[in-house]
Design an enzyme around this catalytic site. Structure first.
Site, PDB file in Angstrom:
ATOM      1  N   GLN A   1       0.880  -1.396   0.114  1.00 58.52           N
ATOM      2  CA  GLN A   1      -0.043   0.045   0.040  1.00 58.52           C
ATOM      3  C   GLN A   1       1.022   1.128   0.055  1.00 58.52           C
ATOM      4  O   GLN A   1       0.424   2.509   0.078  1.00 58.52           O
ATOM      5  CB  GLN A   1      -0.953  -0.206   1.262  1.00 58.52           C
TER       6      GLN A   1
ATOM      7  N   HIS B   1      -0.931   0.310   5.807  1.00 59.85           N
ATOM      8  CA  HIS B   1      -1.515   0.905   6.422  1.00 59.85           C
ATOM      9  C   HIS B   1      -0.374   2.026   6.824  1.00 59.85           C
ATOM     10  O   HIS B   1       0.114   2.297   7.963  1.00 59.85           O
ATOM     11  CB  HIS B   1      -1.905   0.297   7.668  1.00 59.85           C
TER      12      HIS B   1
ATOM     13  N   GLU C   1     -14.810   4.154   9.354  1.00 60.72           N
ATOM     14  CA  GLU C   1     -15.409   5.103  10.065  1.00 60.72           C
ATOM     15  C   GLU C   1     -15.345   6.743   9.603  1.00 60.72           C
ATOM     16  O   GLU C   1     -14.315   7.095   8.707  1.00 60.72           O
ATOM     17  CB  GLU C   1     -14.364   5.128  11.638  1.00 60.72           C
TER      18      GLU C   1
ATOM     19  N   TYR D   1      -9.517   7.798  19.653  1.00 58.89           N
ATOM     20  CA  TYR D   1     -10.371   7.323  18.829  1.00 58.89           C
ATOM     21  C   TYR D   1     -10.463   5.769  18.737  1.00 58.89           C
ATOM     22  O   TYR D   1     -11.267   5.034  18.236  1.00 58.89           O
ATOM     23  CB  TYR D   1     -10.353   7.792  17.349  1.00 58.89           C
TER      24      TYR D   1
ATOM     25  N   TYR E   1     -10.628 -10.255   9.357  1.00 53.84           N
ATOM     26  CA  TYR E   1     -10.804 -10.791   8.178  1.00 53.84           C
ATOM     27  C   TYR E   1     -11.232 -12.234   7.935  1.00 53.84           C
ATOM     28  O   TYR E   1     -11.923 -12.690   7.195  1.00 53.84           O
ATOM     29  CB  TYR E   1      -9.749 -10.270   7.150  1.00 53.84           C
TER      30      TYR E   1
END
Length: 407
Positions: A120, A184, A280, A290, A301
């Site tokens: 990513q 991430h 979210e 949070y 998953y």
């Protein structure tokens, strides 16, 4: 008084987020069925009404049209508007390009540091200095190979007058610690109203790094607030735990790929990838936690519950809104233009796995309605921005740039 009453009556559901005097009627949530019809992954109950599956809203087909500006980009990731109406776009493999409103795509702009584009990673979010018109400074996020692995880094440099290179490129911030993984990174960058830079970082996905979202001595899984030179910004909140980093603005995030400043309040909003379910939308407050991975509305998953996670806990912030099943929310922008009047102050979010552009009607920090635009295009929408012409521009992983404008 008559004029005020007419103003209230004229503020339809599509304009729920328009400005109102404090004694005017509060808009009501949409009572139409939600746009999401698939079964959720869990039986978790929301913390309050409207926290998920808000009623649908619909933009009249005659109010706007979408146009493919170009299909010649390669895995674009970030987009921002230049003062003259052109667009500055990052491509995941490490290229920075300028695209005209007519769809002409420049050659790659040279001078950027190398990126690690595995997984990513790559060249990610991009934004302009508030004083770009005079200093031509550009800021970007990228995944950088470092001793011990990779991390989210923030670069800064001047777009040369001939627009062929970035001059004086330097790395002003690194979200440490580095980790030998490729997932991430977070990666969005925006300026707040004080002229400081807000950066989103991911917790790097793996079970080994996931707890660092709650560790204040780590920059993983955080919103970071820094100066233009990469130093902790004045006025940052103070986290009292040992070793707390002074650049932290909020903590407890998973993979936040969307950041946007609300145009009328200056507040920071964020979109964040959950696991399986539990994507979210958060209204970010300085110093707030949070919750990830302590609280979540998603599951692993594999289908198993997140180990030890619950949905609500004292001292941990609830999302304003969440999606289950996921839509994979990415880059986002509030609409302030007048080209499509019913979109005024609405929030638009690129949806990856959902393959649409989300429109959310928000009032008083609550989502009152949801719409899915461009769902028939079969594209993974990565980022969205408002052009200087007042139109919306959105990019997709498949290389397209769309313009959404009045007919």
């Amino acid at each position: 008084m008559k004029q005020r009453l007419l103003s209230v009556l004229g503020c339809s559901l599509a304009l729920l987020s328009c400005s109102r005097d404090k004694d005017e009627a509060t808009p009501e949530p949409s009572t139409a069925p939600p746009v999401e019809t698939a079964a959720p992954n869990t039986t978790y109950q929301p913390a309050f009404a409207g926290q998920t599956r808000a009623g649908s809203v619909t933009t009249a087909a005659s109010s706007y049209r979408s146009t493919v500006v170009t299909s010649s980009l390669t895995s674009p990731w970030g987009i921002t508007s230049l003062p003259d109406g052109r667009l500055l776009v990052t491509e995941k493999a490490g290229q920075l390009r300028i695209v005209t409103a007519a769809g002409a795509v420049s050659a790659p702009i040279t001078g950027l540091p190398a990126v690690n584009a595995a997984g990513q990673g790559g060249l990610l979010g991009v934004c302009l200095d508030p004083d770009f018109a005079t200093n031509r400074l550009v800021y970007w996020s990228f995944s950088e190979a470092r001793p011990g692995g990779n991390l989210t880094a923030i670069g800064k440099g001047r777009l040369a007058t001939d627009e062929r290179t970035i001059e004086g490129a330097t790395v002003i911030y690194r979200a440490e610690p580095a980790y030998a993984g490729t997932l991430h990174y977070g990666g969005r960058v925006v300026f707040d109203r004080t002229g400081n830079l807000l950066v989103s970082t991911g917790e790097r996905s793996d079970l080994a790094t996931r707890p660092q979202a709650q560790v204040v001595s780590s920059a993983l899984g955080k919103i970071i607030r820094i100066t233009k030179d990469g130093q902790p910004a004045p006025g940052n909140p103070t986290f009292t735990q040992a070793g707390a980093r002074p650049e932290l603005y909020s903590i407890g995030h998973r993979n936040p790929q969307g950041l946007a400043i609300q145009p009328t309040t200056g507040d920071l909003w964020q979109s964040e990838h959950g696991p399986r379910g539990g994507d979210e939308l958060n209204h970010i407050r300085a110093g707030a936690n949070y919750g990830w991975p302590t609280i979540t509305y998603g599951i692993e998953y594999s289908g198993q519950p997140i180990g030890g996670a619950i949905q609500q806990s004292s001292g941990l912030e609830q999302p304003v809104y969440y999606w289950d099943p996921v839509v994979s929310p990415s880059g986002m922008a509030f609409y302030t233009g007048n080209r499509v009047t019913e979109w005024q102050n609405n929030l638009f979010i690129g949806s990856l796995s959902g393959m649409h552009l989300l429109r959310l009607v928000i009032d008083n920090n609550r989502v009152l309605g949801e719409e899915r635009l461009l769902a028939s295009e079969g594209q993974r929408f990565r980022d969205v921005t408002q052009g200087t012409d007042g139109a919306l521009y959105t990019i997709t992983d498949q290389g397209r740039l769309y313009r959404l404008d009045r007919p």
